[in-house]
Enzyme design. Structure first.
Site, PDB file in Angstrom:
ATOM      1  N   ASN A 135       5.562  16.797  -0.675  1.00 43.77           N
ATOM      2  CA  ASN A 135       5.391  17.620   0.532  1.00 43.77           C
ATOM      3  C   ASN A 135       6.242  17.110   1.689  1.00 43.77           C
ATOM      4  O   ASN A 135       6.063  17.545   2.821  1.00 43.77           O
ATOM      5  CB  ASN A 135       3.908  17.648   0.935  1.00 43.77           C
ATOM      6  CG  ASN A 135       3.363  16.258   1.222  1.00 43.77           C
ATOM      7  OD1 ASN A 135       4.114  15.285   1.214  1.00 43.77           O
ATOM      8  ND2 ASN A 135       2.079  16.159   1.498  1.00 43.77           N
ATOM      9  N   HIS A 137       6.259  14.014   2.834  1.00 45.96           N
ATOM     10  CA  HIS A 137       5.668  12.936   3.642  1.00 45.96           C
ATOM     11  C   HIS A 137       6.472  11.648   3.524  1.00 45.96           C
ATOM     12  O   HIS A 137       7.148  11.404   2.527  1.00 45.96           O
ATOM     13  CB  HIS A 137       4.176  12.722   3.329  1.00 45.96           C
ATOM     14  CG  HIS A 137       3.861  12.002   2.060  1.00 45.96           C
ATOM     15  ND1 HIS A 137       2.619  12.064   1.458  1.00 45.96           N
ATOM     16  CD2 HIS A 137       4.591  11.185   1.264  1.00 45.96           C
ATOM     17  CE1 HIS A 137       2.610  11.322   0.367  1.00 45.96           C
ATOM     18  NE2 HIS A 137       3.798  10.778   0.230  1.00 45.96           N
TER      19      HIS A 137
HETATM   20  P1  PGA Z   1       6.177   7.786  -5.518  1.00 46.73           P
HETATM   21  O1  PGA Z   1       5.533   8.053  -4.100  1.00 46.73           O
HETATM   22  O2  PGA Z   1       7.234   6.753  -5.335  1.00 46.73           O
HETATM   23  O3  PGA Z   1       5.028   7.285  -6.357  1.00 46.73           O
HETATM   24  O4  PGA Z   1       6.720   9.087  -6.003  1.00 46.73           O
HETATM   25  C1  PGA Z   1       6.356   8.274  -3.006  1.00 46.73           C
HETATM   26  C2  PGA Z   1       5.551   8.725  -1.823  1.00 46.73           C
HETATM   27  O5  PGA Z   1       4.544   9.432  -1.999  1.00 46.73           O
HETATM   28  O6  PGA Z   1       5.940   8.400  -0.685  1.00 46.73           O
END
Ligand code: PGA
Length: 244
Positions: A135, A137
């Site tokens: 999303n 973030h």
């Molecule tokens: P991820 O998470 O590295 O496990 O994909 C990234 C995030 O949500 O900032």
């Protein structure tokens, strides 16, 4: 913004590790802003490998993490403190008292957030590592978070809770709240290193780089920072235009 597209997650992790090691070589007292999640895990393994092989030292390093779940004790399996210890801190010579992560069991979250922001202000990060959520973030700054936000308490987006459910027995075990560095806190870093891998991130990467600069895509705030490196694998870069 410097954008690099690598064929694989392994290649981008090697690039990320090299950038961090170069900073530590130039400045053994560097301040590292760290992230958790699946994406930086391999980078941390490479830092551990380098520490063992080449002796890069973390003795004078200060490190702080972006975020922590609220309501999970530090020693719990799924806390970000445990992730950092298992993935990195227990395998390098960093001073535990110089590793900061918000206290997820605090009974005064407002005070905890203010104190954490003080740590950031006293120790501006030489490099801040970031992943990105589907999303858009960064940290746990979910869509609609103000670009002026400092360290704060936040309700997690349902998308984020689903994405993180893989670390918990059931979705209902995933905490609903966290403490996160704000977008403004992240922007205090001298250099920001965002890494993203896999096709699930392609739309968020496109929005960050080519969409409007808006709180609807928190990562788009990085376009207002003058030293950002973005390392992508081909799948994560799949939706961006040649011109970008
Ligand atoms: P991820 O998470 O590295 O496990 O994909 C990234 C995030 O949500 O900032």
């Amino acid at each position: 913004m410097n954008i690099h597209i690598h064929p694989t997650h392994e290649a981008l992790s090697r690039h990320a590790a090299k950038l961090i090691i170069d900073i530590l070589t130039q400045n053994p007292s560097a301040v590292l802003g760290l992230a958790t999640g699946g994406t930086p895990k391999r980078t941390y393994e490479l830092l551990v490998e380098d520490h063992r092989k080449n002796g890069t030292s973390y003795q004078s390093v200060t490190a702080y993490n972006l975020d922590e779940y609220l309501g999970i004790p530090a020693e719990h399996e799924t806390s970000y403190k445990t992730y950092m210890k298992r993935t990195l801190f227990d395998h390098i010579d960093i001073e535990p008292s110089q590793c900061f992560i918000p206290d997820g069991m605090t009974d005064d979250a407002d005070r905890e957030c203010l104190d954490y922001e003080d740590i950031i202000d006293t120790n501006p990060a030489d490099i801040q590592i970031l992943g990105i959520g589907r999303n858009g973030h960064i940290g746990f700054n979910e869509p609609a978070t103000s670009f002026d936000s400092l360290t704060h308490r936040i309700m997690l987006d349902e998308k984020t809770r689903h994405d993180n459910a893989r670390y918990f027995s059931t979705l209902s075990d995933v905490p609903k709240e966290a403490i996160t560095m704000g977008i403004k806190s992240i922007m205090k870093a001298k250099h920001i290193l965002l890494i993203a891998s896999g096709k699930a991130k392609a739309a968020a990467i496109k929005a960050m780089l080519e969409g409007p600069v808006t709180p609807a895509c928190p990562a788009s705030a990085l376009r207002n920072h003058d030293h950002v490196t973005v390392l992508l694998d081909e799948e994560a870069a799949n939706h961006i235009k040649e011109a970008t």
